[in-house]
Design a protein around this motif. Structure first.
Motif, mmCIF file in Angstrom:
data_model
loop_
_atom_site.group_PDB
_atom_site.id
_atom_site.type_symbol
_atom_site.label_atom_id
_atom_site.label_comp_id
_atom_site.label_asym_id
_atom_site.label_seq_id
_atom_site.Cartn_x
_atom_site.Cartn_y
_atom_site.Cartn_z
ATOM 1 N N GLU A 18 0.861 -1.178 0.000
ATOM 2 C CA GLU A 18 0.000 0.000 0.000
ATOM 3 C C GLU A 18 0.899 1.230 0.000
ATOM 4 N N ASN A 19 0.739 2.090 -1.016
ATOM 5 C CA ASN A 19 1.620 3.249 -1.184
ATOM 6 C C ASN A 19 0.804 4.501 -1.480
ATOM 7 N N THR A 20 1.292 5.633 -1.003
ATOM 8 C CA THR A 20 0.722 6.934 -1.341
ATOM 9 C C THR A 20 1.855 7.834 -1.804
ATOM 10 N N PHE A 22 2.814 11.690 -2.993
ATOM 11 C CA PHE A 22 2.358 13.072 -2.904
ATOM 12 C C PHE A 22 3.089 13.897 -3.952
ATOM 13 N N PHE A 23 2.346 14.799 -4.628
ATOM 14 C CA PHE A 23 2.911 15.628 -5.686
ATOM 15 C C PHE A 23 2.894 17.098 -5.271
ATOM 16 N N ASP A 24 3.736 17.901 -5.941
ATOM 17 C CA ASP A 24 3.865 19.318 -5.612
ATOM 18 C C ASP A 24 2.574 20.110 -5.786
ATOM 19 N N ASN A 25 1.696 19.673 -6.678
ATOM 20 C CA ASN A 25 0.476 20.438 -6.956
ATOM 21 C C ASN A 25 -0.684 20.050 -6.024
ATOM 22 N N ALA A 26 -0.394 19.432 -4.893
ATOM 23 C CA ALA A 26 -1.383 19.028 -3.878
ATOM 24 C C ALA A 26 -2.225 17.823 -4.303
ATOM 25 N N SER A 27 -1.857 17.165 -5.376
ATOM 26 C CA SER A 27 -2.538 15.926 -5.725
ATOM 27 C C SER A 27 -1.779 14.758 -5.107
ATOM 28 N N LYS A 28 -2.444 13.612 -5.054
ATOM 29 C CA LYS A 28 -1.775 12.415 -4.535
ATOM 30 C C LYS A 28 -2.297 11.185 -5.259
ATOM 31 N N LEU A 29 -1.481 10.149 -5.282
ATOM 32 C CA LEU A 29 -1.812 8.884 -5.925
ATOM 33 C C LEU A 29 -1.697 7.783 -4.884
ATOM 34 N N LYS A 30 -2.801 7.046 -4.689
ATOM 35 C CA LYS A 30 -2.779 5.881 -3.798
ATOM 36 C C LYS A 30 -2.781 4.635 -4.670
ATOM 37 N N LEU A 31 -1.846 3.740 -4.398
ATOM 38 C CA LEU A 31 -1.709 2.524 -5.184
ATOM 39 C C LEU A 31 -1.586 1.329 -4.241
ATOM 40 N N ASN A 32 -2.524 0.416 -4.351
ATOM 41 C CA ASN A 32 -2.521 -0.816 -3.557
ATOM 42 C C ASN A 32 -2.478 -1.996 -4.518
ATOM 43 N N VAL A 33 -1.546 -2.904 -4.311
ATOM 44 C CA VAL A 33 -1.458 -4.120 -5.104
ATOM 45 C C VAL A 33 -1.276 -5.303 -4.163
ATOM 46 N N GLY A 34 -1.754 -6.458 -4.593
ATOM 47 C CA GLY A 34 -1.614 -7.636 -3.753
ATOM 48 C C GLY A 34 -1.743 -8.913 -4.538
ATOM 49 N N TYR A 35 -1.209 -9.972 -3.962
ATOM 50 C CA TYR A 35 -1.343 -11.311 -4.551
ATOM 51 C C TYR A 35 -1.670 -12.282 -3.416
#
Length: 196
Positions: A18-20, A22-35
């Motif tokens: 599980e990763n988040t 953060f970008f300079d423009n106040a946006s963010k990306l959450k990425l969850n992967v699993g097996y």
């Protein structure tokens, strides 16, 4: 110690991340992967498993939270999906050998029209493909949701929502009636409602 029959043995192995970002423009990306890997064995009258089934599932979930726009709008875009394989090695079969692939894309927006109230709307497109030696099925669905939230007190809010939804059958439910006695399945196709 003597083994009690019939008996079952289930092993499960899980790895996830599980990763988040953060970008300079106040946006963010959450990425969850699993097996997840499951092996299910059922023993009826000896040391050789009558049922020996492997189920492997890779899943992902990605959400991009865009910066707030015009101090009133928020937007979230995302995708979710999985790739699943089922393989039987024993003489009995609980679920047919199959490969299932899911993908969904969605967007959600919230409009804050006051400090205590906001309106939310979301759209989603899903697809599922089930492929086995006995059958191949493909499903698609378009869904929506909309709702309002009104804060009444500091810890109390009132919410009203309207949405659509769907659920596709799994591999076992997709087996033709000749393979699963007493089962009735209905589905929605692009041309008409149908009973099978």
């Amino acid at each position: 110690m003597k083994k009690v029959l019939p008996s079952k043995k289930l092993t499960t192995h899980i790895i996830s991340s599980e990763n988040t970002l953060f970008f300079d423009n106040a946006s963010k990306l959450k990425l969850n992967v699993g097996y997840v890997f499951n092996n299910r064995k059922e023993f009826e009258d000896g040391d050789i498993a009558a049922l020996d089934m492997n189920l492997g599932t890779f899943s992902y979930d990605a959400k991009w939270y865009l910066p707030q726009w015009n101090e009133q709008w928020t937007f979230t875009l995302g995708t979710q999906g999985m790739y699943q394989t089922n393989a039987n090695k024993g003489e009995e079969m609980l679920i047919p050998d199959a490969t299932t692939a899911d993908i969904g894309v969605f967007g959600v927006s919230e409009y804050y029209y006051s400090e205590k109230s906001h309106w939310q709307i979301g759209l989603r497109l899903d697809g599922r493909n089930i492929d086995s030696e006995e059958f191949t099925e493909h499903y698609t669905a378009f869904n929506f949701s909309t709702g309002i939230v009104q804060s009444l007190l500091e810890n109390l809010s009132l919410r009203a929502n309207l949405s659509s939804g769907y659920r596709t059958p799994n591999g076992w439910q997709s087996v033709r009636p000749s393979k699963a006695a007493g089962k009735c399945r209905c589905g929605w196709s692009s041309t008409a409602f149908r009973w099978r």
